[in-house]
Design an enzyme around this catalytic site. Structure first.
Site, PDB file in Angstrom:
ATOM      1  N   SER A  19     -60.475-113.716  -9.030  1.00  0.00           N
ATOM      2  CA  SER A  19     -59.384-114.618  -8.675  1.00  0.00           C
ATOM      3  C   SER A  19     -58.263-114.516  -9.702  1.00  0.00           C
ATOM      4  O   SER A  19     -57.876-113.415 -10.095  1.00  0.00           O
ATOM      5  CB  SER A  19     -59.941-116.037  -8.550  1.00  0.00           C
ATOM      6  OG  SER A  19     -58.972-116.902  -8.072  1.00  0.00           O
ATOM      7  N   ASP A  45     -61.548-114.441   2.829  1.00  0.00           N
ATOM      8  CA  ASP A  45     -60.693-114.884   1.734  1.00  0.00           C
ATOM      9  C   ASP A  45     -59.243-114.965   2.222  1.00  0.00           C
ATOM     10  O   ASP A  45     -58.722-113.992   2.750  1.00  0.00           O
ATOM     11  CB  ASP A  45     -60.810-113.874   0.581  1.00  0.00           C
ATOM     12  CG  ASP A  45     -60.196-114.386  -0.700  1.00  0.00           C
ATOM     13  OD1 ASP A  45     -59.200-115.139  -0.616  1.00  0.00           O
ATOM     14  OD2 ASP A  45     -60.696-114.036  -1.777  1.00  0.00           O
ATOM     15  N   HIS A  90     -63.510-116.681  -0.751  1.00  0.00           N
ATOM     16  CA  HIS A  90     -62.989-116.595  -2.113  1.00  0.00           C
ATOM     17  C   HIS A  90     -63.981-117.238  -3.085  1.00  0.00           C
ATOM     18  O   HIS A  90     -64.296-118.401  -2.944  1.00  0.00           O
ATOM     19  CB  HIS A  90     -61.643-117.322  -2.150  1.00  0.00           C
ATOM     20  CG  HIS A  90     -60.822-116.991  -3.344  1.00  0.00           C
ATOM     21  ND1 HIS A  90     -60.133-115.807  -3.453  1.00  0.00           N
ATOM     22  CD2 HIS A  90     -60.567-117.678  -4.478  1.00  0.00           C
ATOM     23  CE1 HIS A  90     -59.482-115.795  -4.602  1.00  0.00           C
ATOM     24  NE2 HIS A  90     -59.732-116.917  -5.250  1.00  0.00           N
TER      25      HIS A  90
END
Ligand SMILES: *[C@@H]1O[C@H](CO)[C@@H](O)[C@H](O)[C@H]1NC(C)=O
Length: 292
Positions: free
Chosen positions: A184, A239, A269
């Protein structure tokens, strides 16, 4: 641990286009989403006190715990810059381990190197790869905006280069096999999270075309002339950032960088912090790595 708001409706409703998840993971995601919504104030600040009640921390340990030592190493007390070191203790002492420098996720805003899910993830990486892991505790936005996080990361790299650290020496680490990894925001692969996170991270007045966000965009200085390492992008099929991840991969390829894209179709995610999911199996991850 990134159940961002724009996924919430898809994650918690009985929606056919959501990933197929165990109940426990669904429940955790729904709690986390609620907490993350509650602590982000509309004036752009974060309610740190409320967040600290939910961001459980794991203590460092100088003694092996499940075959990994996890001491913390201070780099600069003036800005509380430190990292957690993960040294596997049951690997063959004659063979040197690769070094992985890990940047945790959380939109540049949340979580720390000692947050329980990241601590557990790094421990799994340390024993399963196996490797020595350094998890960097960079400063948070919005209290510290860009470029604080990049400065912290660079300063940790310089510190490792120039300082003798117990548990991290050329006797047990093969420095020629050094990897940078992150998820991320930590990987800076997540080029778009939500507007709220970018507003918290970027200097006041800049937008998503800022060179650090849109890395191949009009304001970017590019990576030509930089010795950019081979790169693997991991992407979850659910995601919301997947288009940006794909574009990042394609951008690297276009610049002639050795790049690989690995997709996990049933994943969202941050899926890798949930050991309950078969997709976060490190054996599978390592098998996929070996295809690159
Ligand atoms: C933002 O809101 C919080 C809570 O209402 C308040 O304590 C804080 O001072 C505000 N900060 C700014 C910069 O407006």
């Amino acid at each position: 641990m990134h159940a961002y708001t724009d996924r919430k409706s898809k994650m918690t409703q009985n929606n056919p286009i959501s990933p197929n998840l165990p109940c426990k993971v669904r429940l955790l995601i729904s709690i986390l989403t609620t907490v993350i919504d509650a602590v982000r104030r509309s004036n752009g600040t974060v309610n740190r006190r409320l967040m600290s009640l939910f961001d459980f921390k794991a203590l460092p340990s100088d003694k092996p715990n499940n075959a990994v030592k996890t001491p913390d190493v201070m780099v600069d007390p003036s800005r509380n810059l430190w990292f957690r070191l993960y040294v596997p203790t049951t690997t063959d002492p004659a063979s040197k381990l690769p070094l992985v420098i890990y940047f945790h996720g959380g939109g540049f805003v949340f979580f720390s190197a000692n947050s329980q899910p990241y601590n557990d993830l790094c421990k799994r990486l340390a024993t399963k790869l196996p490797a020595v892991i350094i998890s960097v505790n960079y400063r948070h936005a919005p209290e510290h905006r860009y470029p604080s996080q990049y400065e912290d990361s660079m300063d940790v790299l310089k510190f490792i280069d120039t300082t003798r650290i117990e548990g991290l020496d050329l006797n047990n680490v093969d420095i020629t096999r050094c990897f940078l990894a992150g998820d991320s925001a930590g990987g800076n692969l997540a080029h778009h999270v939500t507007d709220w996170y970018w507003k918290a991270f970027l200097p006041e007045g800049s937008n998503r075309d800022h060179a650090v966000v849109n890395v191949f965009g009009p304001e970017s200085s590019g990576i030509l002339g930089v010795k950019f390492p081979a790169t693997i992008v991991f992407m979850g099929g659910f995601d919301p950032l997947q288009d940006w991840q794909k574009m990042y991969y394609q951008g690297l390829k276009k610049k002639g960088i050795q790049a690989y894209l690995i997709e996990y179709p049933n994943s969202f995610h941050g899926f890798y912090v949930f050991p309950e999911l078969k997709e976060s199996s490190l054996k599978d991850f390592i098998d996929k790595l070996s295809t690159c």
